[in-house]
Design an enzyme around this catalytic site. Structure first.
Site, PDB file in Angstrom:
ATOM      1  N   GLY A 634      -1.311 -47.651 -38.727  1.00 36.85           N
ATOM      2  CA  GLY A 634      -0.778 -47.014 -39.832  1.00 36.85           C
ATOM      3  C   GLY A 634      -0.403 -45.498 -39.536  1.00 36.85           C
ATOM      4  CG  ASP A 635       3.221 -42.689 -38.135  1.00 35.19           C
ATOM      5  OD1 ASP A 635       2.403 -41.971 -37.694  1.00 35.19           O
ATOM      6  OD2 ASP A 635       4.339 -42.455 -37.892  1.00 35.19           O
ATOM      7  CG  LEU A 636      -0.403 -38.682 -38.450  1.00 37.76           C
ATOM      8  CD1 LEU A 636       0.075 -37.596 -37.700  1.00 37.76           C
ATOM      9  CD2 LEU A 636      -1.643 -38.774 -38.872  1.00 37.76           C
TER      10      LEU A 636
END
Length: 845
Positions: A634-636
């Site tokens: 899960g990216d920022l």
């Protein structure tokens, strides 16, 4: 004597009429109060429906448009149908009560339907997911079955009450305007409750139950107030030669232009706001307040007998001019797209949003919002009943609103752009005014009484002659494309002097404004002017956020990333010998920007046969897809942005766990510099509810803008493989076992779809930190957290060769040294660096 008797008879008649007016005003006031509650419940329903269906169908602009269209279709159909039926009812308030009961019953069925759709959605995704048009059509059909029935009954309430409120046709325009304004004020209350308080206080399901209770309360009140209704005249009567068709066109164009403006103004304000659930609710509330006031203004002007036809023409012209100059006022107010309220607290921030919203939207809405009430006034003697007339015009107006929202969202923003789009809407108002003038030239209205003051007969002046009104729209259109040309206004803020910034390219679409900006030697992507998705200046950090989670898995074959951004993170994954990589990105223009400008930094991402880059809502994709992965990332994300909180929810984490293979790993990266301790604790507790094995990692060693990762899995994590290969140094990034400090999070609340804590707390925390009332999870707070994790790190180093066992502690000392150096504690910083070098071993000195 005869004159005296006539005067006495006139006085007695006046007293009787006043008595009747007073007696009739009491039930009207009571009904207006009930209609206020109807509007409040309707907006609560609408906000909750859009939220829930957004979670099910995805938060793409296409999914949201289909949901809104289904809702508006129900309103339009209900308005037309029940408007035709109301004349057959001797007690309209009982029909109104029945409609409210039907709304509550249909709303109750919503829970059953939503649960059923959640179960069949993976099957629908499998069948239609690869065919965008078909998939959108299926989503529309599902939305229609959920939203159309309650909206159908909601749509009938205004025509039914208009029929009740105007037994005398001469009162139809005024009383409908009153009901319109009161109902819209109720909608304001509903928008504020649903947008600010109810989801946190009660949760979405309980809030939904509250809306149902309001509907049933209104039904009970209407039933109590019900009594036989005085029959309206049934014969259609023409009024002053004005045909119904021009009024229908005005109603349609009013709905189209108004909803187009709402879409475009919403995008305009998104360029300078935090874009949280609160700012969206506040902008919507200001919009609705202005519409409500326009209804009251229309009622007052009808009461003082202004010529309704000429007033409509003047309102369209003046409103169009105000719409056209709005962007210039906006840019002046925001100093060329500066972020509003950058250094103020929560309540001051809300005021700083409301002020420009009221100034820019208020004056044109006060004028343009009168178009529908004035159309009803001008047409009030058409048709067999007042309810039928109102139902027809409101239904036509709602169909126009459907067209306006679709045209603005999918055509204007895509092909014309924001600023030129606002100018186009202004031109539409001028053309609508010209059409109205052309269809009513030479016709007169019976709504102006002789003997009024000059100010009330101002439309008799020569300036309002036929020739003047003929040329006025053309002159205004000419001004819109010349003097007030909005098409060339800036949409992306760059600072070429202080920041050495230059704009390379930007894209506008229904999903947002995406820009690629060069800053010095580096490139970055911005969305809606203020949200940076990453850039080459943080290349090593972004690449590590993709590479590290894959390196932690013994045999990574399939990888999934939620969020593309620049593509550098995904490029980091390709450093490993994986078999497949799937990336989902909500904004299609971000994919185009990454491909065009960041290809040199992504390891051939867009040309690698192992890679699929999908334009899709990531959470929605995982809910529908059946494939499983070895590693998921899960990216920022910006925590306070609307919709982001659902990516930290219990339900989403459970979906992720279901998509992991048996020994799979999930890394959720967190911007600690955008989280308070409260939000971090909520996310950590929610994460631990799903993943029994969870560790904490640091993406970098800074203490001011730290990025932390929560690594979860179904089985215990083994890092022995790291110590033997080329990824040995990654052990420096290991902070410790999240489970070991579980007690720190016991008082934190779970972030769920029903209780979206992050979505409602993060925006407030952001403003509180600006005033020093809270702190980000940086500096001393970060070091304290890392220190609490240190004892647990050794538990994972049992099978790690001795030279590498102390590397996690070395990483902690490096991060601590950075913080001490920032504070000016150079001696202590040097001691921490000495510890760092000692723990690394002789080969790293």
């Amino acid at each position: 004597m005869g004159l005296a008797l006539q005067a006495l008879a006139g006085r007695l008649a006046l007293n009787v009429n006043e008595s009747k007016m007073r007696s009739s005003s009491r039930p009207l006031a009571s009904v207006a109060a009930l209609f206020f509650m109807t509007g409040m419940a309707a907006l609560i329903y609408e906000v909750l429906w859009l939220k829930e269906l957004g979670l099910l169908f995805g938060n793409t602009s296409q999914a949201m448009a289909t949901t809104l269209t289904a809702f508006f279709l129900g309103l339009a159909a209900g308005s037309y149908y029940w408007g035709r039926k109301v004349a057959a009812y001797r007690e309209p308030l009982k029909l109104y009560a029945g409609l409210e009961v039907a709304v509550a019953v249909c709303a109750a069925g919503y829970f059953i339907l939503l649960e059923a759709y959640g179960r069949i959605y993976p099957w629908v995704f499998d069948c239609c997911g690869n065919h965008a048009g078909l998939f959108t059509g299926v989503k529309f059909a599902l939305s229609l079955t959920v939203l159309f029935p309650p909206a159908f009954f909601m749509g009938g309430t205004l025509p039914v009450l208009s029929h009740f409120a105007a037994p005398n046709r001469d009162d139809l325009g005024r009383n409908t305007a009153l009901l319109y304004g009161v109902n819209t004020l109720g909608a304001v209350a509903g928008a504020l409750l649903a947008g600010f308080y109810l989801p946190v206080w009660l949760g979405f399901r309980a809030s939904y139950g509250l809306a149902m209770a309001i509907s049933l309360t209104v039904a009970a009140g209407a039933y109590v107030l019900s009594k036989p209704h005085t029959e309206q005249s049934q014969a259609p009567i023409e009024t002053g030669g004005i045909a119904f068709r021009p009024l229908a066109v005005i109603a349609f164009m009013s709905g189209l232009s108004m909803l187009a403006l709402q879409v475009l103004w919403g995008r305009m304000f998104a360029q300078v706001l935090q874009n949280s659930v609160y700012t969206f609710a506040l902008i919507l509330s200001v919009f609705l307040i202005c519409l409500a006031l326009s209804g009251f203004l229309a009622r007052w002007l009808m009461a003082v007998r202004f010529d309704a036809g000429k007033l409509l023409f003047a309102a369209l012209m003046a409103g169009g001019l105000l719409v056209n100059i709005g962007p210039f006022v906006f840019l002046a107010w925001t100093d060329e797209l500066h972020y509003i309220g950058s250094d103020v607290g929560w309540y001051a921030y809300l005021l700083q949003i409301a002020a420009p919203a009221a100034v820019i939207m208020g004056p044109p809405l006060l004028l343009l919002g009168m178009a529908l009430p004035l159309s009803i006034r001008l047409a009030q003697n058409h048709g067999p009943s007042g309810g039928t007339l109102v139902g027809q015009l409101v239904g036509i107006n709602t169909f126009g609103a459907i067209a306006g929202s679709i045209i603005a969202g999918f055509l204007i923003l895509e092909w014309v752009g924001l600023w030129a789009g606002i100018r186009l809407v202004a031109v539409l108002y001028f053309l609508t005014a010209a059409y109205w003038f052309s269809r009513t030239t030479g016709m007169t209205s019976n709504y102006r009484q002789p003997g009024r003051s000059d100010s009330q007969n101002l439309f008799r002046s020569d300036w309002w002659s036929q020739r003047g009104r003929l040329y006025l729209p053309a002159i205004c259109i000419l001004l819109a494309v010349s003097v007030f040309d909005t098409g060339k206004l800036p949409l992306v803020k760059v600072d070429p002097v202080n920041e050495e910034e230059s704009l390379l390219e930007f894209w506008e679409s229904s999903a947002g404004t995406v820009a690629v900006i060069r800053r010095g030697e580096h490139l970055k992507i911005k969305v809606n002017n203020h949200y940076t998705l990453g850039g080459t200046g943080s290349f090593k950090l972004e690449q590590l956020t993709g590479s590290l989670p894959v390196a932690l898995h013994r045999e990574p074959r399939s990888v999934y990333i939620l969020g593309l951004g620049t593509g550098i993170t995904a490029g980091g994954v390709l450093e490993h010998p994986i078999q497949s990589l799937t990336v989902t990105e909500l904004l299609n223009d971000v994919v185009a920007a990454s491909d065009k400008y960041f290809g040199a930094y992504t390891n051939g991402l867009f040309y690698d046969p192992r890679v699929r880059v999908l334009h899709e809502d990531g959470r929605n994709y995982l809910r529908g897809a059946r494939e499983k992965f070895d590693v998921m990332i899960g990216d920022l994300f910006v925590p306070w942005e609307a919709g982001t909180g659902s990516l930290y929810s219990l339900e989403h984490f459970r979906t992720v766990a279901e998509r992991l293979n048996e020994n799979g790993l999930f890394m959720q990266w967190l911007p600690a510099y955008q989280l308070s301790q409260v939000e971090f604790d909520v996310i950590a507790r929610t994460f631990l509810e799903v993943f029994p094995y969870a560790t904490v990692w640091r993406a970098d060693f800074g203490a001011l803008r730290p990025v932390l990762g929560l690594l979860g899995g179904k089985s215990n994590q083994d890092f022995a493989a790291l110590s033997a290969g080329r990824h040995q140094k990654l052990l420096l990034h290991f902070a410790g076992d999240l489970v070991s400090i579980r007690s720190r999070f016991e008082q934190a609340r779970l972030n769920t779809d029903d209780r979206p804590i992050i979505e409602f707390s993060a925006p407030v925390s952001q403003r509180s930190i600006k005033t020093g009332r809270q702190e980000w999870l940086v500096g001393a707070k970060l070091i304290e957290l890392m220190e609490a994790l240190q004892p647990s790190a050794s538990d994972y180093m049992i099978d790690v060769p001795k030279p590498s066992k102390q590397w996690p502690q070395a990483g902690f000392n490096l991060q601590k040294a950075q913080w001490l150096r920032y504070q000016g504690l150079l001696k202590e910083a040097e001691q921490a660096m000495a510890n760092y070098r000692k723990l690394l071993g002789e080969e790293e000195q």
